[in-house]
Design a protein around this motif. Structure first.
Motif, mmCIF file in Angstrom:
data_model
loop_
_atom_site.group_PDB
_atom_site.id
_atom_site.type_symbol
_atom_site.label_atom_id
_atom_site.label_comp_id
_atom_site.label_asym_id
_atom_site.label_seq_id
_atom_site.Cartn_x
_atom_site.Cartn_y
_atom_site.Cartn_z
ATOM 1 N N HIS A 81 0.779 -1.234 0.000
ATOM 2 C CA HIS A 81 0.000 0.000 0.000
ATOM 3 C C HIS A 81 0.809 1.282 0.000
ATOM 4 C CE1 HIS A 81 -3.921 -1.986 0.406
ATOM 5 N NE2 HIS A 81 -3.238 -2.911 1.057
ATOM 6 N N GLY A 82 2.130 1.207 0.095
ATOM 7 C CA GLY A 82 2.931 2.407 -0.073
ATOM 8 C C GLY A 82 2.876 2.867 -1.525
ATOM 9 N N SER A 83 3.079 4.162 -1.753
ATOM 10 C CA SER A 83 2.948 4.685 -3.114
ATOM 11 C C SER A 83 3.979 4.078 -4.061
ATOM 12 C CB SER A 83 3.062 6.209 -3.106
ATOM 13 O OG SER A 83 4.235 6.641 -2.425
ATOM 14 N N GLY A 84 5.159 3.710 -3.561
ATOM 15 C CA GLY A 84 6.168 3.091 -4.411
ATOM 16 C C GLY A 84 5.715 1.763 -4.972
ATOM 17 N N ALA A 85 5.133 0.920 -4.125
ATOM 18 C CA ALA A 85 4.654 -0.386 -4.582
ATOM 19 C C ALA A 85 3.433 -0.241 -5.476
ATOM 20 C CB ALA A 85 4.321 -1.283 -3.391
ATOM 21 N N VAL A 86 2.570 0.719 -5.178
ATOM 22 C CA VAL A 86 1.398 0.945 -6.025
ATOM 23 C C VAL A 86 1.849 1.304 -7.439
ATOM 24 C CG1 VAL A 86 -0.583 2.448 -6.428
ATOM 25 C CG2 VAL A 86 -0.114 1.602 -4.119
ATOM 26 N N ARG A 87 2.835 2.192 -7.525
ATOM 27 C CA ARG A 87 3.339 2.585 -8.842
ATOM 28 C C ARG A 87 4.055 1.430 -9.530
ATOM 29 N NH1 ARG A 87 7.733 6.914 -10.538
ATOM 30 N NH2 ARG A 87 8.375 6.736 -8.369
ATOM 31 N N ALA A 88 4.869 0.676 -8.780
ATOM 32 C CA ALA A 88 5.597 -0.452 -9.356
ATOM 33 C C ALA A 88 4.638 -1.505 -9.902
ATOM 34 C CB ALA A 88 6.516 -1.077 -8.306
ATOM 35 N N ALA A 89 3.580 -1.801 -9.136
ATOM 36 C CA ALA A 89 2.614 -2.812 -9.581
ATOM 37 C C ALA A 89 1.918 -2.371 -10.858
ATOM 38 C CB ALA A 89 1.588 -3.077 -8.472
ATOM 39 N N ILE A 109 13.979 -6.071 -2.384
ATOM 40 C CA ILE A 109 13.472 -6.762 -3.572
ATOM 41 C C ILE A 109 14.122 -6.121 -4.784
ATOM 42 C CG2 ILE A 109 11.476 -7.123 -5.071
ATOM 43 C CD1 ILE A 109 9.765 -7.485 -2.615
ATOM 44 N N ARG A 110 14.629 -6.945 -5.664
ATOM 45 C CA ARG A 110 15.154 -6.475 -6.949
ATOM 46 C C ARG A 110 14.522 -7.314 -8.045
ATOM 47 N NH1 ARG A 110 21.331 -5.515 -9.142
ATOM 48 N NH2 ARG A 110 20.957 -6.185 -11.298
ATOM 49 N N ILE A 111 14.023 -6.630 -9.068
ATOM 50 C CA ILE A 111 13.402 -7.308 -10.207
ATOM 51 C C ILE A 111 14.094 -6.823 -11.471
ATOM 52 C CG2 ILE A 111 11.280 -7.712 -11.498
ATOM 53 C CD1 ILE A 111 9.745 -7.077 -8.892
ATOM 54 N N ASP A 112 14.775 -7.731 -12.138
ATOM 55 C CA ASP A 112 15.426 -7.417 -13.411
ATOM 56 C C ASP A 112 14.479 -7.773 -14.547
ATOM 57 O OD1 ASP A 112 17.725 -6.682 -12.030
ATOM 58 O OD2 ASP A 112 18.584 -8.687 -12.153
ATOM 59 N N THR A 113 14.158 -6.787 -15.344
ATOM 60 C CA THR A 113 13.227 -6.977 -16.454
ATOM 61 C C THR A 113 13.953 -6.755 -17.786
ATOM 62 O OG1 THR A 113 12.506 -4.694 -16.774
ATOM 63 C CG2 THR A 113 11.499 -5.910 -14.944
ATOM 64 N N THR A 114 13.238 -6.954 -18.857
ATOM 65 C CA THR A 114 13.810 -6.663 -20.177
ATOM 66 C C THR A 114 14.062 -5.178 -20.374
ATOM 67 O OG1 THR A 114 11.573 -6.616 -21.096
ATOM 68 C CG2 THR A 114 12.797 -8.696 -21.272
ATOM 69 N N GLY A 115 13.459 -4.352 -19.497
ATOM 70 C CA GLY A 115 13.613 -2.906 -19.617
ATOM 71 C C GLY A 115 14.562 -2.287 -18.614
ATOM 72 N N GLY A 116 14.953 -3.040 -17.582
ATOM 73 C CA GLY A 116 15.847 -2.476 -16.582
ATOM 74 C C GLY A 116 15.762 -3.229 -15.271
ATOM 75 N N SER A 117 16.326 -2.617 -14.218
ATOM 76 C CA SER A 117 16.331 -3.228 -12.886
ATOM 77 C C SER A 117 15.568 -2.332 -11.910
ATOM 78 C CB SER A 117 17.763 -3.424 -12.390
ATOM 79 O OG SER A 117 18.459 -4.352 -13.195
ATOM 80 N N LEU A 118 14.529 -2.884 -11.306
ATOM 81 C CA LEU A 118 13.728 -2.196 -10.299
ATOM 82 C C LEU A 118 14.133 -2.730 -8.935
ATOM 83 C CD1 LEU A 118 11.297 -0.340 -9.534
ATOM 84 C CD2 LEU A 118 9.870 -2.385 -9.746
ATOM 85 N N GLU A 119 14.403 -1.824 -7.987
ATOM 86 C CA GLU A 119 14.886 -2.270 -6.681
ATOM 87 C C GLU A 119 14.314 -1.397 -5.582
ATOM 88 O OE1 GLU A 119 19.171 -3.484 -4.590
ATOM 89 O OE2 GLU A 119 19.122 -2.472 -6.534
ATOM 90 N N VAL A 120 13.983 -2.030 -4.449
ATOM 91 C CA VAL A 120 13.611 -1.298 -3.244
ATOM 92 C C VAL A 120 14.418 -1.859 -2.085
ATOM 93 C CG1 VAL A 120 11.601 -2.822 -2.810
ATOM 94 C CG2 VAL A 120 11.731 -0.569 -1.709
ATOM 95 N N ASN A 121 15.101 -0.967 -1.370
ATOM 96 C CA ASN A 121 15.889 -1.307 -0.192
ATOM 97 C C ASN A 121 15.345 -0.532 0.993
ATOM 98 O OD1 ASN A 121 18.550 -2.887 -1.031
ATOM 99 N ND2 ASN A 121 18.119 -1.399 -2.644
ATOM 100 N N HIS A 122 15.043 -1.235 2.062
ATOM 101 C CA HIS A 122 14.526 -0.576 3.261
ATOM 102 C C HIS A 122 14.716 -1.534 4.423
ATOM 103 C CE1 HIS A 122 10.574 -2.818 3.494
ATOM 104 N NE2 HIS A 122 10.985 -3.136 2.285
ATOM 105 N N LEU A 123 13.992 -1.318 5.514
ATOM 106 C CA LEU A 123 14.019 -2.281 6.609
ATOM 107 C C LEU A 123 12.599 -2.698 6.956
ATOM 108 C CD1 LEU A 123 15.471 -4.021 8.553
ATOM 109 C CD2 LEU A 123 15.744 -2.071 10.111
ATOM 110 N N TYR A 124 11.892 -1.893 7.720
ATOM 111 C CA TYR A 124 10.539 -2.263 8.122
ATOM 112 C C TYR A 124 9.469 -1.455 7.395
ATOM 113 C CZ TYR A 124 13.092 -4.535 11.910
ATOM 114 O OH TYR A 124 13.963 -5.308 12.640
ATOM 115 N N GLY A 125 9.890 -0.551 6.528
ATOM 116 C CA GLY A 125 8.938 0.229 5.757
ATOM 117 C C GLY A 125 9.690 1.135 4.802
#
Length: 363
Positions: free
Chosen positions: A127-135, A243-259
């Motif tokens: 539900h964070g805006s980053g994940a909403v946009r990524a999805a 979480i890191r997701i490597d796609t055909t278009g690039g690498s999407l990554e989120v680094n954090h701890l509890y949020g």
């Protein structure tokens, strides 16, 4: 539905305050009751929010009329409490993990079908805006097709963390970092990548005084044919959630701890590819109880369906189940096989006795 949501909390431990505070922060809820078998705990939380205290969920339901009951008890009691609340025609919010087995999940789902109430689950990282946009961007193909992913929950829990009698046990806690800690990142990974197909896993107990693992690792193949590695640890002093997701278009990554916040997300385009991520154009909403519970309150008051339903979280519980099944049987596990009759459908330990489990988790 009224313009003010009546909420009750069952279980007055540490996480209950996060729920009570998150609901209060919306300005659109009233806490009408708190129940806990330790009445002093219920009274303390109730007094903080001007609510009534009760010794059980049964007493609470008989005395007040909540629109939503938030269940924040130890995981081993979630299914039983949810079924009782649903039988009273009320909606339920379950703290993660929602239940301790697929059998329990299906029992709660059956009770939900017979009830006027609905079941929701706390997986705030959706539900964070980053994940909403990524999805949205992944689903629409703007970031390319996912190919390779890494999902890491590298946390640290010292031995005293397991002092409460329910912690470290199959009956009370239900499982180790796979179920109780890494499930946050696992749920977000599945939310972003979609259905998974097979899992090969290892789980070991290296140090902590528990009945299950303190470290687990899995190799996953998704229905899209993307592959991922997943690691969950309670032995990692330099904590990280990634979480890191490597796609055909690039690498999407989120680094954090509890949020996370928007700044914790990064997209690196593939060579000669466009940067389809770009800066955030909307409000920076951190992943938190406030983010999800605020959205839940909005949805319930406006008559909309809140997206994080019990049904939507079944793939996550299937993933956790398969990881334990694979680790304890030393075999690959397919999602399609996790149906009634499967030895791990009834329990994440597959019904094995503790002696066999101790041997299975030995490094």
């Amino acid at each position: 539905m009224t313009a003010n949501l009546k909420v009750a909390v069952v279980g007055a431990g540490g996480i209950s305050r996060r729920h009570a505070e998150a609901f209060a922060s919306t300005g659109r809820t009233t806490l009408v009751g708190v129940a806990d078998i330790v009445t002093a705990n219920a009274q303390a939380l109730a007094e903080e929010h001007g609510a009534k205290a009760f010794g059980s969920v049964t007493e609470l339901l008989a005395a007040v009329d909540p629109d939503l009951v938030s269940v924040t008890t130890p995981p081993g009691s979630h299914a039983e409490i949810a079924i009782e609340v649903l039988a009273a025609g009320k909606s339920v919010l379950l703290e993660k993990p929602p239940v301790l087995s697929l059998a329990e999940m299906d029992a709660v789902a059956e009770a939900e079908r017979a009830s006027e109430g609905s079941v929701y689950v706390v997986f705030q990282h959706r539900h964070g805006s980053g994940a909403v946009r990524a999805a949205e961007l992944l689903a629409g193909g703007a970031l390319g097709a996912p190919q390779v992913a890494v999902c890491e929950t590298l946390w640290f829990r010292p031995r005293p963390y397991f002092d409460p009698e329910w912690r470290g046990t199959w009956v009370g806690e239900g499982g180790g970092p796979t179920l109780g800690h890494g499930i946050h990142q696992i749920d977000l990974l599945l939310h972003l990548l979609g259905p998974w197909r097979t899992i090969n896993a290892t789980a070991v107990r290296l140090d902590r005084p528990v009945e299950f693992e303190d470290v687990s690792m899995a190799s996953v193949i998704f229905e899209s044919n993307a592959v991922a590695s997943v690691i969950n640890s309670l032995l990692s002093p330099q904590e990280l959630s990634r979480i890191r997701i490597d796609t055909t278009g690039g690498s999407l990554e989120v680094n954090h701890l509890y949020g996370y916040k928007d700044a914790d997300w990064k997209f690196t385009p593939a060579p000669d590819a466009a940067d389809t991520w770009g800066p955030s154009a909307g409000e920076d909403v951190a992943s938190s109880h406030e983010a999800q519970l605020g959205r839940l309150v909005d949805d319930l008051l406006t008559g909309q369906t809140h997206a994080t339903t019990l049904a939507s979280t079944r793939p996550t519980m299937e993933f956790v189940t398969a990881l334990y099944a694979s680790a304890l049987t030393d075999q690959s596990v397919r999602r399609a096989d996790l149906v009634p009759g499967h030895p791990f459908y009834q329990a994440l330990n597959g019904g094995l006795d503790q002696t066999k489990l101790t041997e299975a988790f030995a490094p």
